[in-house]
Design a protein around this motif. Structure first.
Motif, mmCIF file in Angstrom:
data_model
loop_
_atom_site.group_PDB
_atom_site.id
_atom_site.type_symbol
_atom_site.label_atom_id
_atom_site.label_comp_id
_atom_site.label_asym_id
_atom_site.label_seq_id
_atom_site.Cartn_x
_atom_site.Cartn_y
_atom_site.Cartn_z
ATOM 1 N N ILE A 44 0.832 -1.208 0.000
ATOM 2 C CA ILE A 44 0.000 0.000 0.000
ATOM 3 C C ILE A 44 0.860 1.250 0.000
ATOM 4 O O ILE A 44 2.014 1.236 0.434
ATOM 5 N N ASN A 45 0.260 2.323 -0.483
ATOM 6 C CA ASN A 45 0.852 3.643 -0.390
ATOM 7 C C ASN A 45 0.397 4.304 0.910
ATOM 8 O O ASN A 45 1.181 4.936 1.616
ATOM 9 N N ASN A 46 -0.879 4.166 1.189
ATOM 10 C CA ASN A 46 -1.404 4.675 2.449
ATOM 11 C C ASN A 46 -2.667 3.899 2.814
ATOM 12 O O ASN A 46 -3.228 3.161 1.994
ATOM 13 N N LEU A 47 -3.097 4.076 4.036
ATOM 14 C CA LEU A 47 -4.335 3.458 4.524
ATOM 15 C C LEU A 47 -5.142 4.563 5.184
ATOM 16 O O LEU A 47 -4.590 5.402 5.913
ATOM 17 N N GLN A 48 -6.429 4.557 4.920
ATOM 18 C CA GLN A 48 -7.294 5.622 5.420
ATOM 19 C C GLN A 48 -8.477 5.015 6.163
ATOM 20 O O GLN A 48 -8.934 3.918 5.832
ATOM 21 N N TRP A 49 -8.969 5.740 7.138
ATOM 22 C CA TRP A 49 -10.186 5.361 7.847
ATOM 23 C C TRP A 49 -11.253 6.416 7.575
ATOM 24 O O TRP A 49 -10.984 7.625 7.612
ATOM 25 N N TYR A 50 -12.458 5.902 7.327
ATOM 26 C CA TYR A 50 -13.595 6.762 7.066
ATOM 27 C C TYR A 50 -14.743 6.375 7.998
ATOM 28 O O TYR A 50 -14.851 5.220 8.425
ATOM 29 N N ARG A 51 -15.613 7.337 8.261
ATOM 30 C CA ARG A 51 -16.831 7.102 9.032
ATOM 31 C C ARG A 51 -18.024 7.357 8.129
ATOM 32 O O ARG A 51 -18.023 8.278 7.315
ATOM 33 N N GLN A 52 -19.050 6.529 8.292
ATOM 34 C CA GLN A 52 -20.269 6.707 7.505
ATOM 35 C C GLN A 52 -21.468 6.640 8.439
ATOM 36 O O GLN A 52 -21.639 5.668 9.182
ATOM 37 N N ASN A 53 -22.283 7.671 8.364
ATOM 38 C CA ASN A 53 -23.517 7.705 9.142
ATOM 39 C C ASN A 53 -24.693 7.427 8.220
ATOM 40 O O ASN A 53 -24.764 7.962 7.117
ATOM 41 N N SER A 54 -25.597 6.594 8.692
ATOM 42 C CA SER A 54 -26.855 6.346 7.989
ATOM 43 C C SER A 54 -26.674 5.954 6.534
ATOM 44 O O SER A 54 -27.491 6.309 5.685
ATOM 45 N N GLY A 55 -25.609 5.234 6.228
ATOM 46 C CA GLY A 55 -25.437 4.675 4.898
ATOM 47 C C GLY A 55 -25.263 5.671 3.779
ATOM 48 O O GLY A 55 -25.520 5.347 2.630
ATOM 49 N N ARG A 56 -24.825 6.890 4.082
ATOM 50 C CA ARG A 56 -24.660 7.861 3.010
ATOM 51 C C ARG A 56 -23.202 8.338 2.941
ATOM 52 O O ARG A 56 -22.319 7.524 2.835
ATOM 53 N N GLY A 57 -22.964 9.631 2.906
ATOM 54 C CA GLY A 57 -21.636 10.148 2.635
ATOM 55 C C GLY A 57 -20.606 9.719 3.658
ATOM 56 O O GLY A 57 -20.901 9.531 4.826
ATOM 57 N N LEU A 58 -19.377 9.532 3.181
ATOM 58 C CA LEU A 58 -18.288 9.148 4.063
ATOM 59 C C LEU A 58 -17.510 10.372 4.502
ATOM 60 O O LEU A 58 -17.281 11.285 3.718
ATOM 61 N N VAL A 59 -17.073 10.338 5.736
ATOM 62 C CA VAL A 59 -16.256 11.413 6.285
ATOM 63 C C VAL A 59 -14.859 10.877 6.519
ATOM 64 O O VAL A 59 -14.682 9.849 7.192
ATOM 65 N N HIS A 60 -13.879 11.553 5.948
ATOM 66 C CA HIS A 60 -12.496 11.138 6.126
ATOM 67 C C HIS A 60 -12.054 11.412 7.556
ATOM 68 O O HIS A 60 -12.254 12.516 8.074
ATOM 69 N N LEU A 61 -11.465 10.400 8.205
ATOM 70 C CA LEU A 61 -11.017 10.548 9.584
ATOM 71 C C LEU A 61 -9.514 10.758 9.668
ATOM 72 O O LEU A 61 -9.044 11.702 10.312
ATOM 73 N N ILE A 62 -8.764 9.872 9.046
ATOM 74 C CA ILE A 62 -7.313 9.919 9.226
ATOM 75 C C ILE A 62 -6.643 9.113 8.127
ATOM 76 O O ILE A 62 -7.199 8.126 7.638
ATOM 77 N N LEU A 63 -5.483 9.558 7.714
ATOM 78 C CA LEU A 63 -4.672 8.868 6.717
ATOM 79 C C LEU A 63 -3.324 8.554 7.325
ATOM 80 O O LEU A 63 -2.716 9.423 7.965
ATOM 81 N N ILE A 64 -2.870 7.347 7.150
ATOM 82 C CA ILE A 64 -1.547 6.961 7.625
ATOM 83 C C ILE A 64 -0.770 6.394 6.433
ATOM 84 O O ILE A 64 -1.290 5.572 5.673
ATOM 85 N N ARG A 65 0.449 6.866 6.260
ATOM 86 C CA ARG A 65 1.257 6.446 5.125
ATOM 87 C C ARG A 65 2.011 5.166 5.465
ATOM 88 O O ARG A 65 2.196 4.816 6.618
ATOM 89 N N SER A 66 2.479 4.514 4.439
ATOM 90 C CA SER A 66 3.102 3.200 4.624
ATOM 91 C C SER A 66 4.381 3.274 5.461
ATOM 92 O O SER A 66 4.798 2.269 6.044
ATOM 93 N N ASN A 67 4.998 4.449 5.527
ATOM 94 C CA ASN A 67 6.232 4.570 6.322
ATOM 95 C C ASN A 67 5.955 5.104 7.734
ATOM 96 O O ASN A 67 6.881 5.402 8.476
ATOM 97 N N GLU A 68 4.691 5.204 8.091
ATOM 98 C CA GLU A 68 4.318 5.648 9.429
ATOM 99 C C GLU A 68 3.798 4.461 10.226
ATOM 100 O O GLU A 68 3.228 3.522 9.663
ATOM 101 N N ARG A 69 3.918 4.531 11.527
ATOM 102 C CA ARG A 69 3.489 3.423 12.387
ATOM 103 C C ARG A 69 2.310 3.802 13.274
ATOM 104 O O ARG A 69 1.518 2.938 13.675
ATOM 105 N N GLU A 70 2.215 5.067 13.581
ATOM 106 C CA GLU A 70 1.131 5.497 14.465
ATOM 107 C C GLU A 70 0.796 6.946 14.152
ATOM 108 O O GLU A 70 1.667 7.741 13.810
ATOM 109 N N LYS A 71 -0.495 7.256 14.294
ATOM 110 C CA LYS A 71 -0.926 8.617 14.057
ATOM 111 C C LYS A 71 -2.092 8.940 14.972
ATOM 112 O O LYS A 71 -2.908 8.059 15.286
ATOM 113 N N HIS A 72 -2.167 10.188 15.408
ATOM 114 C CA HIS A 72 -3.222 10.612 16.316
ATOM 115 C C HIS A 72 -3.964 11.778 15.695
ATOM 116 O O HIS A 72 -3.394 12.619 15.005
ATOM 117 N N SER A 73 -5.272 11.822 15.972
ATOM 118 C CA SER A 73 -6.073 12.969 15.587
ATOM 119 C C SER A 73 -7.203 13.084 16.596
ATOM 120 O O SER A 73 -8.146 12.297 16.563
#
Lengths: 112, 112
Positions: free
Chosen positions: B29-58
């Protein structure tokens, strides 16, 4: 500023009819993606536009699906001769730097 | 093709507790992202972590990435009722167009 917008928010159609779904990306975003989400599933990639480059159509499930984008603005996804298995939420996303994708609210398509 | 896959469990927790979700993927992978979805509609981007990173906080979110195990985790601390949603991980392959491969999602319910 304004986010990604999609229209219509809901579309109910009869099997065999054609439908057009519209996406307005965030102004200035050169990348635009279409995804499909079936009930209870994750998103499936459909097509990708980047500037004036040839689109990546590798995710389109059949030749009934097509999409266009005018420059770096509006995109339309067209499904011809709709089938019941096309029922899903169709989500559009745009991106400025190719990393974070900003999603619209989606169009819920129901094919009767 | 690569695919993010969350542990397919539904979480039900009390407000104030922590929620942890896991995701595994299959290829580079180049990066991995987490998204949140409420009520089965639009996704909200939460956080992106790159392949050379191990931990990230937001804020109350903490993401880890273990490329040797091809897995990631999302921790939500001090959960709130408003955190009730589906959470998806998505991976972007190296090079290419950053098309995202999504898992099926993880339903989280936070009980007030």
């Amino acid at each position: 500023g304004a986010g990604v917008s999609q229209s219509p928010s809901n579309k109910v159609t009869e099997k065999g009819k054609d439908v057009e779904l519209r996406c307005d990306p965030i102004s200035g975003h050169t990348a635009l993606y279409w995804y499909r989400q079936r009930l209870g599933q994750g998103l499936e990639f459909l097509i990708y536009f980047q500037g004036n480059s040839a689109p990546d159509k590798s995710g389109l499930p059949s030749d009934r699906f097509s999409a266009e984008r005018t420059g770096e603005s509006v995109s339309t996804l067209t499904i011809q001769r709709t089938q019941q298995e096309d029922s899903a939420v169709y989500l559009c996303a745009s991106s400025l730097n190719g990393d974070t994708q900003y999603f619209g609210p989606g169009t819920r398509l129901t094919v009767l | 093709s690569q695919q993010g896959e969350e542990d397919p469990q539904a979480l039900s927790i009390q407000e104030g507790e922590n929620a942890t979700m896991n995701c595994s993927y299959k290829t580079s992978i180049n990066n991995l992202q987490w998204y949140r979805q409420n009520s089965g509609r639009g996704l909200v981007h939460l956080i992106l972590i790159r392949s050379n990173e191990r931990e990230k906080h937001s804020g109350r979110l903490r993401v880890t990435l273990d490329t040797s195990k091809k897995s990631s985790s999302l921790l939500i601390t001090a959960s709130r009722a408003a955190d009730t949603a589906s959470y998806f991980c998505a991976t972007a392959a190296p090079g290419g167009n950053n098309r995202l491969a999504f898992g099926k999602g993880n339903q989280v319910v936070v009980i007030p």
